[in-house]
Motif scaffolding. Sequence first.
Motif, PDB file in Angstrom:
ATOM      1  N   CYS A  23       0.842  -1.207   0.000  1.00 17.89           N
ATOM      2  CA  CYS A  23       0.000   0.000   0.000  1.00 17.89           C
ATOM      3  C   CYS A  23       0.871   1.249   0.000  1.00 17.89           C
ATOM      4  N   LEU A  24       1.897   1.249   0.833  1.00 22.06           N
ATOM      5  CA  LEU A  24       2.780   2.410   0.925  1.00 22.06           C
ATOM      6  C   LEU A  24       3.571   2.623  -0.360  1.00 22.06           C
ATOM      7  N   ALA A  25       3.804   1.554  -1.124  1.00 21.72           N
ATOM      8  CA  ALA A  25       4.530   1.648  -2.392  1.00 21.72           C
ATOM      9  C   ALA A  25       3.621   2.045  -3.559  1.00 21.72           C
ATOM     10  N   GLY A  26       2.312   2.202  -3.286  1.00 19.62           N
ATOM     11  CA  GLY A  26       1.394   2.646  -4.329  1.00 19.62           C
ATOM     12  C   GLY A  26       0.621   1.550  -5.021  1.00 19.62           C
ATOM     13  N   ASP A  27       0.684   0.312  -4.509  1.00 17.97           N
ATOM     14  CA  ASP A  27      -0.077  -0.789  -5.077  1.00 17.97           C
ATOM     15  C   ASP A  27      -1.478  -0.756  -4.479  1.00 17.97           C
ATOM     16  N   GLY A  28      -2.456  -0.337  -5.264  1.00 16.44           N
ATOM     17  CA  GLY A  28      -3.828  -0.221  -4.782  1.00 16.44           C
ATOM     18  C   GLY A  28      -4.111   1.187  -4.304  1.00 16.44           C
ATOM     19  N   PRO A  29      -5.193   1.365  -3.548  1.00 16.19           N
ATOM     20  CA  PRO A  29      -5.581   2.709  -3.113  1.00 16.19           C
ATOM     21  C   PRO A  29      -4.668   3.323  -2.051  1.00 16.19           C
ATOM     22  N   GLY A  42       7.993 -11.931   7.976  1.00 16.98           N
ATOM     23  CA  GLY A  42       7.851 -10.628   8.608  1.00 16.98           C
ATOM     24  C   GLY A  42       7.187  -9.556   7.764  1.00 16.98           C
ATOM     25  N   ARG A  43       6.801  -9.867   6.528  1.00 17.69           N
ATOM     26  CA  ARG A  43       6.194  -8.864   5.657  1.00 17.69           C
ATOM     27  C   ARG A  43       4.891  -8.357   6.264  1.00 17.69           C
ATOM     28  N   ILE A  44       4.749  -7.046   6.329  1.00  9.59           N
ATOM     29  CA  ILE A  44       3.520  -6.429   6.824  1.00  9.59           C
ATOM     30  C   ILE A  44       2.611  -6.159   5.638  1.00  9.59           C
ATOM     31  N   GLY A  45       1.364  -6.570   5.762  1.00  6.22           N
ATOM     32  CA  GLY A  45       0.378  -6.364   4.709  1.00  6.22           C
ATOM     33  C   GLY A  45      -0.966  -5.993   5.305  1.00  6.22           C
ATOM     34  N   CYS A  46      -1.856  -5.554   4.432  1.00  2.50           N
ATOM     35  CA  CYS A  46      -3.194  -5.176   4.886  1.00  2.50           C
ATOM     36  C   CYS A  46      -4.095  -6.406   4.962  1.00  2.50           C
ATOM     37  N   CYS A  47      -5.071  -6.363   5.859  1.00  2.76           N
ATOM     38  CA  CYS A  47      -5.959  -7.492   6.132  1.00  2.76           C
ATOM     39  C   CYS A  47      -6.915  -7.763   4.968  1.00  2.76           C
ATOM     40  N   ASP A  48      -7.604  -8.885   5.050  1.00  2.81           N
ATOM     41  CA  ASP A  48      -8.533  -9.274   3.998  1.00  2.81           C
ATOM     42  C   ASP A  48      -9.788  -8.420   3.948  1.00  2.81           C
ATOM     43  N   SER A  49     -10.041  -7.591   4.938  1.00  7.21           N
ATOM     44  CA  SER A  49     -11.148  -6.640   4.866  1.00  7.21           C
ATOM     45  C   SER A  49     -10.737  -5.353   4.158  1.00  7.21           C
ATOM     46  N   SER A  50      -9.443  -5.118   4.044  1.00  6.32           N
ATOM     47  CA  SER A  50      -8.911  -3.931   3.374  1.00  6.32           C
ATOM     48  C   SER A  50      -9.123  -4.038   1.863  1.00  6.32           C
ATOM     49  N   PRO A  51      -9.144  -2.904   1.157  1.00 10.07           N
ATOM     50  CA  PRO A  51      -9.376  -2.948  -0.286  1.00 10.07           C
ATOM     51  C   PRO A  51      -8.399  -3.829  -1.062  1.00 10.07           C
ATOM     52  N   SER A  52      -7.129  -3.835  -0.713  1.00  6.96           N
ATOM     53  CA  SER A  52      -6.137  -4.567  -1.509  1.00  6.96           C
ATOM     54  C   SER A  52      -5.808  -5.966  -1.005  1.00  6.96           C
ATOM     55  N   GLN A  53      -6.094  -6.290   0.233  1.00  6.75           N
ATOM     56  CA  GLN A  53      -5.907  -7.634   0.784  1.00  6.75           C
ATOM     57  C   GLN A  53      -4.492  -8.185   0.550  1.00  6.75           C
ATOM     58  N   HIS A  54      -3.480  -7.348   0.749  1.00  4.11           N
ATOM     59  CA  HIS A  54      -2.111  -7.744   0.451  1.00  4.11           C
ATOM     60  C   HIS A  54      -1.562  -8.859   1.333  1.00  4.11           C
ATOM     61  N   ALA A  55      -1.897  -8.893   2.615  1.00  3.97           N
ATOM     62  CA  ALA A  55      -1.321  -9.915   3.512  1.00  3.97           C
ATOM     63  C   ALA A  55      -1.742 -11.315   3.110  1.00  3.97           C
ATOM     64  N   GLY A  56      -3.019 -11.522   2.911  1.00  2.00           N
ATOM     65  CA  GLY A  56      -3.500 -12.846   2.522  1.00  2.00           C
ATOM     66  C   GLY A  56      -2.965 -13.275   1.171  1.00  2.00           C
ATOM     67  N   ARG A  57      -2.910 -12.350   0.227  1.00  2.00           N
ATOM     68  CA  ARG A  57      -2.372 -12.664  -1.096  1.00  2.00           C
ATOM     69  C   ARG A  57      -0.906 -13.078  -0.981  1.00  2.00           C
TER      70      ARG A  57
END
Length: 119
Positions: A23-29, A42-57
């Motif tokens: 998200c901070l790198a500009g992938d998604g909103p 250790g990668r930090i990602g956004c949850c599955d309720s978030s628009p981009s769902q980066h952690a689960g992916r």
Amino acid sequence: MSNERIPGIDPDVGPSGEGCAQCLAGDGPGWWLHLRRCAQCGRIGCCDSSPSQHAGRHAREAGHPFLTSFEPGEDWFWNVETGNYYEGPRLRAPESHPREQPVPGPEGRVPEDWQEHLH
């Protein structure tokens, strides 16, 4: 919590940062509801309720089965393969994003209608 090693959880690896790297790198909103930490790398990602769902992916694509909360006061593990919650070892600090970091976040990037963008 146990001292026993669990495949897919590496307690010696620290978090990648204080927010969702993608998200901070500009992938998604560019914003998230809650943050999750890959318990293997250790990668930090956004949850599955978030628009981009980066952690689960990330977990599914990398074959890293466990995510843990990166929210203050939460200490659960979730297995993306089984869909079950587990107890696990204490991970290398920090165990959450800074308490002053807003949820949703990051500050200044969350739209006013953020609830309408959740999954």
